[in-house]
Write a protein that holds these residues in place. Structure first.
Motif, PDB file in Angstrom:
ATOM      1  N   PHE A 230     101.460  40.922  64.584  1.00 21.01           N
ATOM      2  CA  PHE A 230     103.104  40.583  64.738  1.00 21.01           C
ATOM      3  C   PHE A 230     103.648  41.240  63.319  1.00 21.01           C
ATOM      4  O   PHE A 230     103.758  41.210  62.105  1.00 21.01           O
ATOM      5  N   GLY A 231     104.581  42.283  63.687  1.00 21.56           N
ATOM      6  CA  GLY A 231     105.860  42.478  62.792  1.00 21.56           C
ATOM      7  C   GLY A 231     107.364  42.726  63.238  1.00 21.56           C
ATOM      8  O   GLY A 231     107.504  40.865  63.460  1.00 21.56           O
ATOM      9  N   VAL A 232     107.906  43.179  63.970  1.00 19.12           N
ATOM     10  CA  VAL A 232     109.411  43.076  64.253  1.00 19.12           C
ATOM     11  C   VAL A 232     108.946  42.212  65.239  1.00 19.12           C
ATOM     12  O   VAL A 232     109.396  41.208  66.238  1.00 19.12           O
ATOM     13  N   GLY A 233     107.562  42.368  65.927  1.00 20.99           N
ATOM     14  CA  GLY A 233     107.371  41.820  67.837  1.00 20.99           C
ATOM     15  C   GLY A 233     105.569  41.886  67.177  1.00 20.99           C
ATOM     16  O   GLY A 233     105.317  42.591  66.739  1.00 20.99           O
ATOM     17  N   PRO A 234     105.125  41.481  68.842  1.00 22.74           N
ATOM     18  CA  PRO A 234     103.219  41.796  69.494  1.00 22.74           C
ATOM     19  C   PRO A 234     103.627  43.222  68.944  1.00 22.74           C
ATOM     20  O   PRO A 234     104.229  43.837  69.561  1.00 22.74           O
ATOM     21  N   MET A 235     102.128  43.353  68.294  1.00 27.12           N
ATOM     22  CA  MET A 235     101.766  45.224  68.327  1.00 27.12           C
ATOM     23  C   MET A 235     100.540  44.858  67.686  1.00 27.12           C
ATOM     24  O   MET A 235      99.905  44.239  67.766  1.00 27.12           O
ATOM     25  N   GLN A 236      99.553  46.337  67.806  1.00 27.82           N
ATOM     26  CA  GLN A 236      99.241  46.510  67.604  1.00 27.82           C
ATOM     27  C   GLN A 236      98.528  46.970  65.973  1.00 27.82           C
ATOM     28  O   GLN A 236      99.370  48.115  65.792  1.00 27.82           O
ATOM     29  N   CYS A 237      97.945  46.362  64.979  1.00 32.12           N
ATOM     30  CA  CYS A 237      97.624  47.774  63.618  1.00 32.12           C
ATOM     31  C   CYS A 237      96.364  47.652  63.367  1.00 32.12           C
ATOM     32  O   CYS A 237      95.281  46.869  63.959  1.00 32.12           O
ATOM     33  N   LEU A 238      96.624  49.255  62.452  1.00 30.13           N
ATOM     34  CA  LEU A 238      95.470  49.706  61.635  1.00 30.13           C
ATOM     35  C   LEU A 238      95.203  48.901  60.904  1.00 30.13           C
ATOM     36  O   LEU A 238      95.288  48.061  60.413  1.00 30.13           O
ATOM     37  N   VAL A 239      93.294  48.516  60.486  1.00 26.66           N
ATOM     38  CA  VAL A 239      92.935  48.258  59.531  1.00 26.66           C
ATOM     39  C   VAL A 239      92.566  48.543  58.888  1.00 26.66           C
ATOM     40  O   VAL A 239      91.588  49.956  58.629  1.00 26.66           O
ATOM     41  N   VAL A 240      93.176  48.973  57.270  1.00 27.98           N
ATOM     42  CA  VAL A 240      92.841  49.881  55.907  1.00 27.98           C
ATOM     43  C   VAL A 240      92.401  48.999  55.091  1.00 27.98           C
ATOM     44  O   VAL A 240      93.057  47.899  54.778  1.00 27.98           O
ATOM     45  N   ASP A 241      91.375  49.558  54.250  1.00 25.48           N
ATOM     46  CA  ASP A 241      90.929  48.806  53.109  1.00 25.48           C
ATOM     47  C   ASP A 241      91.073  47.726  53.550  1.00 25.48           C
ATOM     48  O   ASP A 241      91.482  46.383  52.506  1.00 25.48           O
TER      49      ASP A 241
END
Length: 125
Positions: free
Chosen positions: A51-62
């Motif tokens: 959840f950023g500005v709204g629901p989203m899909q994030c990469l997993v980095v490190d």
């Protein structure tokens, strides 16, 4: 007694006189210079809900959620990546919009791309 009051008043006023605009953070606030940093990062094989500005899909980095884009990088689900990227500072802590990052990320090179091995568990053995 009157003399002591004048001395105290002069000491207090002289302390205020030492304050100047050069002691403030205005130089940092107005700093528009950009800084760059080269980084090597590992990207996980799957995006996750975040959840950023709204629901989203994030990469997993490190092993951490990564809310930004990596310009020039085309993520393909099911592959682990090792990337060389450039992080560019585009805002200061005082000028960054509420819904933005201090940084932009640019792909320099895909160092490795490996298919994630999935575990298949057969319940009927």
């Amino acid at each position: 007694m009157q003399k002591n009051r004048w001395i105290l008043l002069l000491c207090l006023l002289s302390g205020c006189a030492n304050y100047s605009a050069s002691n403030t953070d205005t130089d940092t606030y107005n700093d528009t210079s950009t800084s760059e940093k080269l980084m090597t990062v590992d990207v996980g094989a799957h995006k996750v809900a975040c959840f950023g500005v709204g629901p989203m899909q994030c990469l997993v980095v490190d092993d951490l959620l990564f809310y930004s884009k990596i310009q020039g990088f085309n993520f393909e689900e099911g592959y682990n990546y090792q990337l060389k990227i450039k992080r560019i500072t585009v805002f200061t802590q005082y000028t960054v919009p509420a819904d933005a990052s201090l940084y932009e990320y640019h792909l320099i090179k895909v160092l490795s791309k490996t298919k994630q091995m999935s575990l298949l568990i057969n319940e009927k053995i």
